[in-house]
Design an enzyme around this catalytic site. Structure first.
Site, PDB file in Angstrom:
ATOM      1  N   ARG A  44     -42.576 -21.610 -39.434  1.00 48.87           N
ATOM      2  CA  ARG A  44     -42.346 -22.472 -40.595  1.00 48.87           C
ATOM      3  C   ARG A  44     -43.654 -23.206 -40.901  1.00 48.87           C
ATOM      4  O   ARG A  44     -44.625 -23.098 -40.156  1.00 48.87           O
ATOM      5  CB  ARG A  44     -41.148 -23.425 -40.399  1.00 48.87           C
ATOM      6  CG  ARG A  44     -40.894 -23.991 -39.025  1.00 48.87           C
ATOM      7  CD  ARG A  44     -41.903 -24.937 -38.494  1.00 48.87           C
ATOM      8  NE  ARG A  44     -42.230 -25.985 -39.427  1.00 48.87           N
ATOM      9  CZ  ARG A  44     -43.325 -26.705 -39.367  1.00 48.87           C
ATOM     10  NH1 ARG A  44     -44.222 -26.490 -38.393  1.00 48.87           N
ATOM     11  NH2 ARG A  44     -43.588 -27.659 -40.240  1.00 48.87           N
ATOM     12  N   GLY A  45     -43.643 -23.931 -42.041  1.00 46.33           N
ATOM     13  CA  GLY A  45     -44.891 -24.545 -42.499  1.00 46.33           C
ATOM     14  C   GLY A  45     -45.543 -23.573 -43.484  1.00 46.33           C
ATOM     15  O   GLY A  45     -45.681 -22.380 -43.178  1.00 46.33           O
ATOM     16  N   ALA A  46     -45.910 -24.088 -44.660  1.00 46.81           N
ATOM     17  CA  ALA A  46     -46.322 -23.203 -45.757  1.00 46.81           C
ATOM     18  C   ALA A  46     -47.433 -22.201 -45.394  1.00 46.81           C
ATOM     19  O   ALA A  46     -47.251 -20.993 -45.599  1.00 46.81           O
ATOM     20  CB  ALA A  46     -46.720 -24.069 -46.958  1.00 46.81           C
ATOM     21  N   ARG A  86     -37.745 -17.695 -48.053  1.00 45.31           N
ATOM     22  CA  ARG A  86     -37.776 -19.138 -48.335  1.00 45.31           C
ATOM     23  C   ARG A  86     -38.426 -19.344 -49.716  1.00 45.31           C
ATOM     24  O   ARG A  86     -39.496 -18.778 -49.966  1.00 45.31           O
ATOM     25  CB  ARG A  86     -38.528 -19.918 -47.236  1.00 45.31           C
ATOM     26  CG  ARG A  86     -37.811 -19.884 -45.885  1.00 45.31           C
ATOM     27  CD  ARG A  86     -38.354 -20.898 -44.914  1.00 45.31           C
ATOM     28  NE  ARG A  86     -37.913 -22.248 -45.216  1.00 45.31           N
ATOM     29  CZ  ARG A  86     -38.427 -23.334 -44.643  1.00 45.31           C
ATOM     30  NH1 ARG A  86     -39.406 -23.223 -43.764  1.00 45.31           N
ATOM     31  NH2 ARG A  86     -37.960 -24.525 -44.945  1.00 45.31           N
ATOM     32  N   GLN A 194     -38.873 -31.745 -37.187  1.00 47.97           N
ATOM     33  CA  GLN A 194     -40.211 -31.154 -36.962  1.00 47.97           C
ATOM     34  C   GLN A 194     -41.212 -32.214 -36.508  1.00 47.97           C
ATOM     35  O   GLN A 194     -42.144 -31.910 -35.766  1.00 47.97           O
ATOM     36  CB  GLN A 194     -40.732 -30.497 -38.254  1.00 47.97           C
ATOM     37  CG  GLN A 194     -39.999 -29.251 -38.679  1.00 47.97           C
ATOM     38  CD  GLN A 194     -38.868 -29.558 -39.651  1.00 47.97           C
ATOM     39  OE1 GLN A 194     -38.245 -30.618 -39.561  1.00 47.97           O
ATOM     40  NE2 GLN A 194     -38.585 -28.651 -40.557  1.00 47.97           N
ATOM     41  N   ASP A 235     -45.925 -28.038 -49.718  1.00 47.56           N
ATOM     42  CA  ASP A 235     -45.395 -26.672 -49.823  1.00 47.56           C
ATOM     43  C   ASP A 235     -45.718 -26.029 -51.163  1.00 47.56           C
ATOM     44  O   ASP A 235     -45.835 -24.818 -51.272  1.00 47.56           O
ATOM     45  CB  ASP A 235     -43.892 -26.662 -49.579  1.00 47.56           C
ATOM     46  CG  ASP A 235     -43.609 -26.880 -48.113  1.00 47.56           C
ATOM     47  OD1 ASP A 235     -43.593 -28.051 -47.690  1.00 47.56           O
ATOM     48  OD2 ASP A 235     -43.487 -25.879 -47.384  1.00 47.56           O
ATOM     49  N   ASN A 245     -42.869 -31.264 -50.809  1.00 49.40           N
ATOM     50  CA  ASN A 245     -43.087 -31.256 -49.357  1.00 49.40           C
ATOM     51  C   ASN A 245     -41.746 -31.591 -48.712  1.00 49.40           C
ATOM     52  O   ASN A 245     -40.737 -31.831 -49.398  1.00 49.40           O
ATOM     53  CB  ASN A 245     -44.183 -32.261 -48.971  1.00 49.40           C
ATOM     54  CG  ASN A 245     -44.607 -32.111 -47.516  1.00 49.40           C
ATOM     55  OD1 ASN A 245     -44.895 -31.006 -47.055  1.00 49.40           O
ATOM     56  ND2 ASN A 245     -44.620 -33.196 -46.769  1.00 49.40           N
ATOM     57  N   LYS A 246     -41.725 -31.610 -47.411  1.00 50.73           N
ATOM     58  CA  LYS A 246     -40.486 -31.839 -46.660  1.00 50.73           C
ATOM     59  C   LYS A 246     -39.694 -33.025 -47.205  1.00 50.73           C
ATOM     60  O   LYS A 246     -40.267 -34.075 -47.524  1.00 50.73           O
ATOM     61  CB  LYS A 246     -40.854 -32.047 -45.179  1.00 50.73           C
ATOM     62  CG  LYS A 246     -39.720 -32.323 -44.225  1.00 50.73           C
ATOM     63  CD  LYS A 246     -38.617 -31.299 -44.285  1.00 50.73           C
ATOM     64  CE  LYS A 246     -39.075 -29.879 -44.076  1.00 50.73           C
ATOM     65  NZ  LYS A 246     -38.035 -28.871 -44.433  1.00 50.73           N
TER      66      LYS A 246
HETATM   67  O1  MRU Z   1     -39.285 -26.624 -43.605  1.00 52.32           O
HETATM   68  P1  MRU Z   1     -40.654 -26.569 -43.024  1.00 52.32           P
HETATM   69  O2  MRU Z   1     -40.732 -27.025 -41.615  1.00 52.32           O
HETATM   70  O3  MRU Z   1     -41.297 -25.217 -43.251  1.00 52.32           O
HETATM   71  O4  MRU Z   1     -41.477 -27.613 -43.905  1.00 52.32           O
HETATM   72  C1  MRU Z   1     -42.817 -27.832 -43.612  1.00 52.32           C
HETATM   73  C2  MRU Z   1     -43.448 -28.837 -44.475  1.00 52.32           C
HETATM   74  O5  MRU Z   1     -42.840 -29.421 -45.348  1.00 52.32           O
HETATM   75  C3  MRU Z   1     -44.919 -29.035 -44.306  1.00 52.32           C
HETATM   76  O6  MRU Z   1     -45.286 -30.355 -44.568  1.00 52.32           O
HETATM   77  C4  MRU Z   1     -45.672 -28.115 -45.282  1.00 52.32           C
HETATM   78  O7  MRU Z   1     -45.206 -26.809 -45.192  1.00 52.32           O
HETATM   79  C5  MRU Z   1     -47.128 -28.138 -45.051  1.00 52.32           C
HETATM   80  S1  MRU Z   1     -47.591 -27.387 -43.550  1.00 52.32           S
HETATM   81  C6  MRU Z   1     -49.280 -27.420 -43.417  1.00 52.32           C
END
Ligand code: MRU
Length: 345
Positions: A44-46, A86, A194, A235, A245-246
């Protein structure tokens, strides 16, 4: 700790859904396995998702048993499957487009193994670009971090969310490595934690002072003057600077403005989507109700209660002090400055 690692014919994925209590790897031999790992948030994470789909694309080509003629339609199916995993992080679509373009350029290569080799090299470049961009984000971001700072971050925008080093945590790491006196408040980040599970783990490993807080404590901390700076990842960033973002990021940004605390977004240009004019056009993923009704398998609400579980929110550009990218830091007016940034080499 590497989120993903390409091992020749296998993508090794660190299962982040099990961290920090268990260290488990999924060795993905198929694009379907990569797709499932993304859906289950094992990776996970963009930026990490972007690199993972690039290798998922490669695995799709490695799995293919037909003749040269049938490759294109097979790869379209591979791409469609990876694209549905996603919806919010644009890095996923950015990486798939790069792979698709590369495949298209192979039209005159007859030998399937030669085509596969080209794709492996492109996925490697995507991963390498991410490493490089994160280091540069760290260097640029260091300019806005005071010598002594309490930094609040949300979710995990660290090494685990990227190929290496991180975006928001990349800035924090660079500032720490530069000898600055940095202390981090990590929001736990309900519902999947997270921040609690991943960000604190990364910072503890790097010996960067960190304090874990529940999400609803950020306002109180700011009111007491305990936060000098907020840095989060992204994201998808729209052409006007609105940033997905999250979930919970928007509340932090509003709080930061109310308390005069600078609020920065750190992200590579692969997260900027100029095709999306504003935040209202960014698709927001909704995740299963179970993630709210339960906390890691333990029921925390009546089973029949209605649940709403958006995984991301959009912070309007007016709350963002600056966007830290590998090409430099952009401030308002974002519509003009993001465009300028994207055309700059
Ligand atoms: O749902 P996730 O854990 O994939 O969400 C992650 C985030 O929102 C991060 O802040 C974003 O992807 C940036 S990661 C460098």
């Amino acid at each position: 700790m590497k989120a993903i690692e390409w091992l020749g014919k296998v993508l090794r994925i660190l299962d982040q859904s099990k961290l920090p209590t268990e260290i488990v790897y999924r060795d993905a031999l198929s694009y379907e396995s990569v797709a499932e790992a993304i859906e289950n948030m094992e990776v996970r994470g963009a930026p990490a998702i972007g690199a993972a789909v690039a290798y998922g694309f490669v695995l799709g080509a490695l799995e293919y048993q037909g003749d040269r003629e049938g490759l294109t339609s097979h790869m379209e199916a591979v791409q469609a499957r990876l694209a549905e995993t996603r919806p919010t992080a644009v890095n996923l679509f950015w990486a798939l487009r790069r792979m698709e373009d590369r495949l298209r350029e192979c039209w005159d290569i007859e030998d399937l193994d030669d085509v596969r080799q080209v794709l492996i090299e492109e996925a490697g470049r995507i991963a390498e670009d991410d490493r490089r961009m994160n280091r540069l984000i760290g260097e640029h971001g260091n300019d806005i971090v005071p010598e002594k700072a309490n930094v609040l971050t949300h979710c995990n925008a660290g090494a685990l969310a990227t190929v290496e080093y991180g975006t928001a945590l990349g800035v924090i790491r660079t500032a720490h490595e530069a000898g600055k006196n940095i202390h981090v408040y990590a929001d736990e980040t309900r519902p999947l934690l997270q921040g609690a599970r991943l960000t604190t783990l990364e910072l503890l490993r790097d010996k960067i002072p960190v304090t874990l807080i529940a999400d609803n404590m950020a306002g109180y901390l700011m009111q007491q003057g305990k936060v000098d700076l907020v840095i989060v990842g992204a994201d998808r960033i729209a052409a006007n600077g609105d940033t997905a973002n999250k979930i919970g990021t928007y509340s932090l940004a509003v709080l930061a403005q109310a308390h005069g605390v600078p609020f920065y977004v750190a992200a590579p240009t692969s997260t900027i989507d100029l095709k999306v004019a504003g935040g209202q056009e960014i698709p927001i993923e909704e995740r299963p109700a179970k993630e709210i009704r339960e906390c890691f398998g333990v029921s925390v609400a009546p089973e029949e209660v209605n649940v709403y579980n958006p995984a991301f929110d959009v912070t309007p550009a007016k709350y963002i002090t600056g966007i830290i990218t590998e090409k430099g830091i952009v401030a308002a007016p974002y519509s003009v400055n993001l465009l300028k940034l994207m055309v700059r080499a």
